[in-house]
Design a protein around this motif. Structure first.
Motif, PDB file in Angstrom:
ATOM      1  N   HIS A  76       0.851  -1.196   0.000  1.00 40.69           N
ATOM      2  CA  HIS A  76       0.000   0.000   0.000  1.00 40.69           C
ATOM      3  C   HIS A  76       0.882   1.240   0.000  1.00 40.69           C
ATOM      4  CE1 HIS A  76       0.658  -0.586   4.372  1.00 40.69           C
ATOM      5  NE2 HIS A  76       0.474   0.727   4.485  1.00 40.69           N
ATOM      6  N   ALA A  77       0.410   2.301  -0.640  1.00 43.44           N
ATOM      7  CA  ALA A  77       1.231   3.497  -0.824  1.00 43.44           C
ATOM      8  C   ALA A  77       0.357   4.721  -1.004  1.00 43.44           C
ATOM      9  CB  ALA A  77       2.133   3.343  -2.050  1.00 43.44           C
ATOM     10  N   THR A  92      -3.283   0.253  -3.481  1.00 42.16           N
ATOM     11  CA  THR A  92      -2.986  -1.032  -2.868  1.00 42.16           C
ATOM     12  C   THR A  92      -2.875  -2.124  -3.924  1.00 42.16           C
ATOM     13  OG1 THR A  92      -5.290  -1.726  -2.564  1.00 42.16           O
ATOM     14  CG2 THR A  92      -4.320  -0.355  -0.833  1.00 42.16           C
ATOM     15  N   GLN A  93      -2.081  -3.124  -3.618  1.00 40.18           N
ATOM     16  CA  GLN A  93      -2.032  -4.343  -4.405  1.00 40.18           C
ATOM     17  C   GLN A  93      -2.532  -5.482  -3.535  1.00 40.18           C
ATOM     18  OE1 GLN A  93       1.872  -4.914  -6.081  1.00 40.18           O
ATOM     19  NE2 GLN A  93       1.663  -3.197  -7.509  1.00 40.18           N
ATOM     20  N   ILE A  94      -3.317  -6.365  -4.152  1.00 44.57           N
ATOM     21  CA  ILE A  94      -3.998  -7.422  -3.416  1.00 44.57           C
ATOM     22  C   ILE A  94      -3.582  -8.791  -3.943  1.00 44.57           C
ATOM     23  CG2 ILE A  94      -6.257  -8.383  -2.816  1.00 44.57           C
ATOM     24  CD1 ILE A  94      -7.420  -5.571  -3.216  1.00 44.57           C
ATOM     25  N   GLU A  95      -3.247  -9.665  -3.034  1.00 45.94           N
ATOM     26  CA  GLU A  95      -2.977 -11.051  -3.414  1.00 45.94           C
ATOM     27  C   GLU A  95      -4.303 -11.785  -3.585  1.00 45.94           C
ATOM     28  OE1 GLU A  95      -0.147 -13.296  -1.193  1.00 45.94           O
ATOM     29  OE2 GLU A  95       0.932 -11.490  -0.566  1.00 45.94           O
ATOM     30  N   THR A  96      -4.370 -12.619  -4.608  1.00 42.86           N
ATOM     31  CA  THR A  96      -5.592 -13.370  -4.887  1.00 42.86           C
ATOM     32  C   THR A  96      -5.322 -14.871  -4.790  1.00 42.86           C
ATOM     33  OG1 THR A  96      -5.200 -13.535  -7.272  1.00 42.86           O
ATOM     34  CG2 THR A  96      -6.292 -11.535  -6.467  1.00 42.86           C
ATOM     35  N   GLU A 122      -5.613  -4.725  -7.885  1.00 46.58           N
ATOM     36  CA  GLU A 122      -5.288  -3.336  -7.552  1.00 46.58           C
ATOM     37  C   GLU A 122      -6.541  -2.622  -7.064  1.00 46.58           C
ATOM     38  OE1 GLU A 122      -1.569  -2.180 -10.478  1.00 46.58           O
ATOM     39  OE2 GLU A 122      -3.591  -1.645 -11.102  1.00 46.58           O
ATOM     40  N   MET A 123      -6.372  -1.831  -6.022  1.00 48.60           N
ATOM     41  CA  MET A 123      -7.497  -1.081  -5.461  1.00 48.60           C
ATOM     42  C   MET A 123      -6.989   0.283  -5.003  1.00 48.60           C
ATOM     43  SD  MET A 123      -9.960  -2.159  -2.241  1.00 48.60           S
ATOM     44  CE  MET A 123      -8.648  -1.993  -0.993  1.00 48.60           C
ATOM     45  N   ARG A 124      -7.781   1.308  -5.284  1.00 53.02           N
ATOM     46  CA  ARG A 124      -7.438   2.663  -4.848  1.00 53.02           C
ATOM     47  C   ARG A 124      -8.539   3.205  -3.951  1.00 53.02           C
ATOM     48  NH1 ARG A 124      -5.453   2.135 -10.028  1.00 53.02           N
ATOM     49  NH2 ARG A 124      -3.304   2.854 -10.375  1.00 53.02           N
ATOM     50  N   ILE A 125      -8.123   3.769  -2.835  1.00 53.15           N
ATOM     51  CA  ILE A 125      -9.050   4.418  -1.899  1.00 53.15           C
ATOM     52  C   ILE A 125      -8.863   5.913  -2.050  1.00 53.15           C
ATOM     53  CG2 ILE A 125      -9.681   4.698   0.516  1.00 53.15           C
ATOM     54  CD1 ILE A 125      -8.395   1.891   0.968  1.00 53.15           C
ATOM     55  N   ILE A 126      -9.942   6.610  -2.400  1.00 52.63           N
ATOM     56  CA  ILE A 126      -9.849   8.030  -2.755  1.00 52.63           C
ATOM     57  C   ILE A 126     -10.703   8.849  -1.789  1.00 52.63           C
ATOM     58  CG2 ILE A 126     -10.079   9.676  -4.650  1.00 52.63           C
ATOM     59  CD1 ILE A 126     -10.393   7.041  -6.448  1.00 52.63           C
ATOM     60  N   PRO A 127     -10.104   9.443  -0.759  1.00 52.21           N
ATOM     61  CA  PRO A 127     -10.891  10.254   0.171  1.00 52.21           C
ATOM     62  C   PRO A 127     -11.370  11.541  -0.500  1.00 52.21           C
ATOM     63  CG  PRO A 127      -8.562  10.430   0.684  1.00 52.21           C
ATOM     64  CD  PRO A 127      -8.675   9.392  -0.396  1.00 52.21           C
ATOM     65  N   SER A 128     -12.575  11.951  -0.179  1.00 51.07           N
ATOM     66  CA  SER A 128     -13.096  13.196  -0.744  1.00 51.07           C
ATOM     67  C   SER A 128     -12.293  14.393  -0.278  1.00 51.07           C
ATOM     68  CB  SER A 128     -14.578  13.370  -0.357  1.00 51.07           C
ATOM     69  OG  SER A 128     -15.362  12.341  -0.923  1.00 51.07           O
ATOM     70  N   ASP A 129     -11.737  14.299   0.926  1.00 50.90           N
ATOM     71  CA  ASP A 129     -10.871  15.353   1.464  1.00 50.90           C
ATOM     72  C   ASP A 129      -9.420  14.881   1.392  1.00 50.90           C
ATOM     73  OD1 ASP A 129      -9.553  17.336   2.819  1.00 50.90           O
ATOM     74  OD2 ASP A 129     -10.502  16.963   4.767  1.00 50.90           O
TER      75      ASP A 129
END
Length: 221
Positions: A76-77, A92-96, A122-129
């Motif tokens: 995660h970064a 983030t990178q996710i193991e499957t 791959e997953m990205r978390i995007i906060p509104s703030d």
């Protein structure tokens, strides 16, 4: 251990996820307005993000969402580089179950336009703030540390990074107190210069010692 992303809908009446209290799962942080982008897909509309001592849980409109165990998050970064992604986010990178993140093909995560959560790598978390990004990252890192990879021999194998680099710039991080690091493939010129100068000084000292030793032998004969 559950690998991969999976659908999540176990929501209580107050909108919070039901946690596995019997296993000691506790809520660490809530981000009420955070979008989620899975693989190459466009972000889902903002929902609620819950970080627990075991999982990352995101709940969207209608009470449906996704979850992934921290044990399955291989990296995660913080990403603030607009060339890597338009919005500041946690990448983030996710193991499957199908294989490691390097072996999986992200194009397999969709079938007939429908997302296949278990194949998302791959997953990205995007906060509104965006101002909450660093605090969110600290909480994320804290939770990740609570779930070390059982196959790792040391903490150095964990893929955590804190910084302003893009998705490609991944190096190891630490806990809530982070230090700036150079991205992989980049090196601070000052560090190189310092190392070279120090090496030259040490070499000169070694050479002077040899010369003094030789002269001492000559004077002694």
């Amino acid at each position: 251990m559950v690998l991969g992303l999976y659908p999540f809908a176990d929501i209580a009446a107050d909108g919070a996820p039901r946690l596995d209290a019997a296993a000691g799962e506790e809520l660490v942080r809530v981000e009420r307005a955070a979008a989620l982008a899975l693989g190459p897909r466009a972000p889902e509309p903002p929902g609620s993000l819950f970080l627990t001592t075991r999982r990352v849980i995101w709940v969207g409109e209608g009470g449906m969402g996704y979850a992934v165990d921290f044990i399955a998050v291989s990296l995660h970064a913080v990403s603030r580089d607009p060339e890597a992604y338009p919005s500041p986010c946690i990448y983030t990178q996710i193991e499957t179950e199908a294989g490691s993140d390097e072996e999986s093909d992200e194009s397999d995560s969709e079938v007939n336009g429908e997302i296949q959560p278990s194949k998302v790598t791959e997953m990205r978390i995007i906060p509104s703030d965006p101002g909450q990004l660093d605090r969110l990252f600290e909480a994320f890192s804290h939770c990740a540390e609570l779930n070390p990879d059982p196959n790792s021999e040391s903490d150095e194998e964990n893929g955590w990074v804190h910084g302003d680099e893009g998705d490609e710039d991944m190096t190891d991080g630490s806990d809530a107190e982070f230090s700036d690091v150079n991205p992989i493939g980049q090196t601070d010129d000052r560090d190189i210069t310092h190392a070279v100068v120090e090496l030259q000084i040490n070499d000169q000292r070694f050479q002077d010692a040899e010369e003094a030793d030789e002269e001492s032998h000559r004077n002694g004969h």
